[in-house]
Enzyme design. Structure first.
Site, mmCIF file in Angstrom:
data_model
loop_
_atom_site.group_PDB
_atom_site.id
_atom_site.type_symbol
_atom_site.label_atom_id
_atom_site.label_comp_id
_atom_site.label_asym_id
_atom_site.label_seq_id
_atom_site.Cartn_x
_atom_site.Cartn_y
_atom_site.Cartn_z
ATOM 1 N N SER A 277 48.300 28.766 50.048
ATOM 2 C CA SER A 277 46.892 29.167 49.952
ATOM 3 C C SER A 277 46.056 28.373 50.941
ATOM 4 O O SER A 277 45.970 27.138 50.873
ATOM 5 C CB SER A 277 46.375 28.933 48.535
ATOM 6 O OG SER A 277 44.965 29.037 48.552
ATOM 7 N N HIS B 127 48.202 33.200 51.650
ATOM 8 C CA HIS B 127 47.293 33.629 50.585
ATOM 9 C C HIS B 127 45.873 33.202 50.961
ATOM 10 O O HIS B 127 45.629 32.034 51.269
ATOM 11 C CB HIS B 127 47.737 32.981 49.270
ATOM 12 C CG HIS B 127 46.976 33.408 48.066
ATOM 13 N ND1 HIS B 127 47.262 34.556 47.369
ATOM 14 C CD2 HIS B 127 45.928 32.824 47.408
ATOM 15 C CE1 HIS B 127 46.436 34.671 46.337
ATOM 16 N NE2 HIS B 127 45.611 33.634 46.345
ATOM 17 N N HIS C 15 43.100 37.559 48.256
ATOM 18 C CA HIS C 15 42.730 37.505 46.832
ATOM 19 C C HIS C 15 41.210 37.489 46.725
ATOM 20 O O HIS C 15 40.569 36.479 47.005
ATOM 21 C CB HIS C 15 43.366 36.235 46.222
ATOM 22 C CG HIS C 15 43.026 35.979 44.790
ATOM 23 N ND1 HIS C 15 43.304 34.788 44.165
ATOM 24 C CD2 HIS C 15 42.436 36.752 43.849
ATOM 25 C CE1 HIS C 15 42.894 34.834 42.904
ATOM 26 N NE2 HIS C 15 42.358 36.018 42.695
ATOM 27 N N MET D 29 37.989 37.198 44.854
ATOM 28 C CA MET D 29 37.308 36.761 43.635
ATOM 29 C C MET D 29 35.834 37.094 43.825
ATOM 30 O O MET D 29 34.999 36.228 44.091
ATOM 31 C CB MET D 29 37.558 35.266 43.410
ATOM 32 C CG MET D 29 38.968 34.989 42.898
ATOM 33 S SD MET D 29 39.461 33.268 43.045
ATOM 34 C CE MET D 29 40.209 33.315 44.658
ATOM 35 N N MET E 267 46.957 34.858 36.957
ATOM 36 C CA MET E 267 46.372 33.553 37.275
ATOM 37 C C MET E 267 46.925 32.505 36.308
ATOM 38 O O MET E 267 46.894 32.712 35.094
ATOM 39 C CB MET E 267 44.842 33.598 37.168
ATOM 40 C CG MET E 267 44.146 34.433 38.229
ATOM 41 S SD MET E 267 44.448 33.918 39.938
ATOM 42 C CE MET E 267 43.875 32.208 39.938
ATOM 43 N N ASP F 293 49.420 32.004 40.569
ATOM 44 C CA ASP F 293 48.454 31.327 41.437
ATOM 45 C C ASP F 293 47.701 30.286 40.626
ATOM 46 O O ASP F 293 47.006 30.628 39.661
ATOM 47 C CB ASP F 293 47.507 32.410 41.996
ATOM 48 C CG ASP F 293 46.471 31.873 42.964
ATOM 49 O OD1 ASP F 293 46.517 30.676 43.291
ATOM 50 O OD2 ASP F 293 45.618 32.673 43.386
HETATM 51 C C1 DX5 Z 1 42.250 29.458 42.555
HETATM 52 C C2 DX5 Z 1 42.853 30.068 43.793
HETATM 53 C C3 DX5 Z 1 44.155 29.496 44.196
HETATM 54 C C4 DX5 Z 1 44.136 28.074 44.634
HETATM 55 C C5 DX5 Z 1 45.441 27.464 44.221
HETATM 56 O O1 DX5 Z 1 41.145 30.226 42.178
HETATM 57 O O2 DX5 Z 1 43.038 31.454 43.574
HETATM 58 O O3 DX5 Z 1 44.802 30.283 45.176
HETATM 59 O O4 DX5 Z 1 43.973 27.922 46.009
HETATM 60 O O5 DX5 Z 1 45.341 26.118 44.451
HETATM 61 P P1 DX5 Z 1 46.378 25.055 43.880
HETATM 62 O O6 DX5 Z 1 47.726 25.465 44.354
HETATM 63 O O7 DX5 Z 1 45.901 23.799 44.489
HETATM 64 O O8 DX5 Z 1 46.270 25.106 42.383
HETATM 65 ZN ZN ZN Z 2 44.313 32.892 44.886
#
Ligand code: DX5
Ligand code: ZN
Length: 223
Positions: free
Chosen positions: A15, A40, A73, A75, A144, A182
């Protein structure tokens, strides 16, 4: 002979949220050299989630530096409103949240009609029943494993049950969508998610923030 990779081989998707934003291009290169399968990209609007990350211009900038599969992704409260910009930016797969304010079936259809793969995401507290009507319209289900909005949170093991239930439905309905996880994913949690039925592992902290990203990705692939 090298065995052919199958649809549900483990996919590691670093990510970009955890990358050094002052040198995005080099960071993408670092992920590619470390063996990333996908990249990602977490897009946050400051409304659906509190955080603001980046928009379509950054997705496009990343696209110009790499051929890697871009897993975007969204959000966003209104993913339908912004969809075309992320399609034009060069995304390969776009995931929208089932909790967002849009006609989910329409948005998924629009993504696929543009020739992209469509993903549907749900937060840990959102029951699997909310996505069930759409499972035959998606290429990826994002379960998630933290509440969406912030990198660096701890993995929520209670989501494992939902992953297993999704994999079960996928079997009984003879569907073939990826199951992605994720949030708080590293070698140990990736292994637990894989046992439950997930095959796409998104990791920010456990990739970009590790001293040896290649070793971290290998560990997540093998664990
Ligand atoms: C959270 C994101 C993730 C995040 C994951 O809302 O969607 O993709 O970057 O980060 P880590 O791997 O640090 O938990
Ligand atoms: Zn994500």
């Amino acid at each position: 002979m090298i065995p052919k990779r199958t649809f549900h081989d483990r996919v590691i998707a670093p990510s970009l949220l955890a990358a050094d934003f002052s040198r995005i291009g080099e960071e993408v290169g670092r992920a590619v050299r470390a063996g990333a399968d996908w990249l990602h990209l977490d897009v946050m609007d400051g409304h659906f989630v509190d955080n603001i990350s980046f928009g379509p211009d950054i997705v496009q900038a990343v696209r110009l530096t790499t051929d890697l599969f871009l897993d975007v992704h969204l959000m966003l409260s209104r993913p339908d409103h912004y969809l075309q910009r992320f399609i034009d930016a060069g995304s390969d797969l776009i995931t929208v949240h089932v909790e967002a304010d849009h006609d989910v079936a329409n948005t998924l259809r629009a993504i696929r009609q543009s020739g992209l793969q469509a993903g549907l995401a749900l937060n840990p507290a959102t029951p699997l029943s909310t996505v069930e009507p759409f499972l035959d319209q998606i290429d990826l289900l994002l379960c998630m494993t933290v509440v969406a909005g912030l990198g660096g949170q701890s993995f929520m093991p209670e989501v494992l049950e939902k992953i297993a239930a999704a994999a079960q439905i996928r079997r009984t309905r003879n569907l073939s969508f990826h199951i992605e996880v994720d949030g708080g994913i590293g070698a140990v949690t990736a292994a637990r998610c894989a046992v439950a039925g997930a095959n796409v592992m998104v990791a920010g902290s456990a990739t970009f923030r590790m001293p040896d990203m290649a070793a971290a990705i290998t560990a997540m692939r093998m664990a």
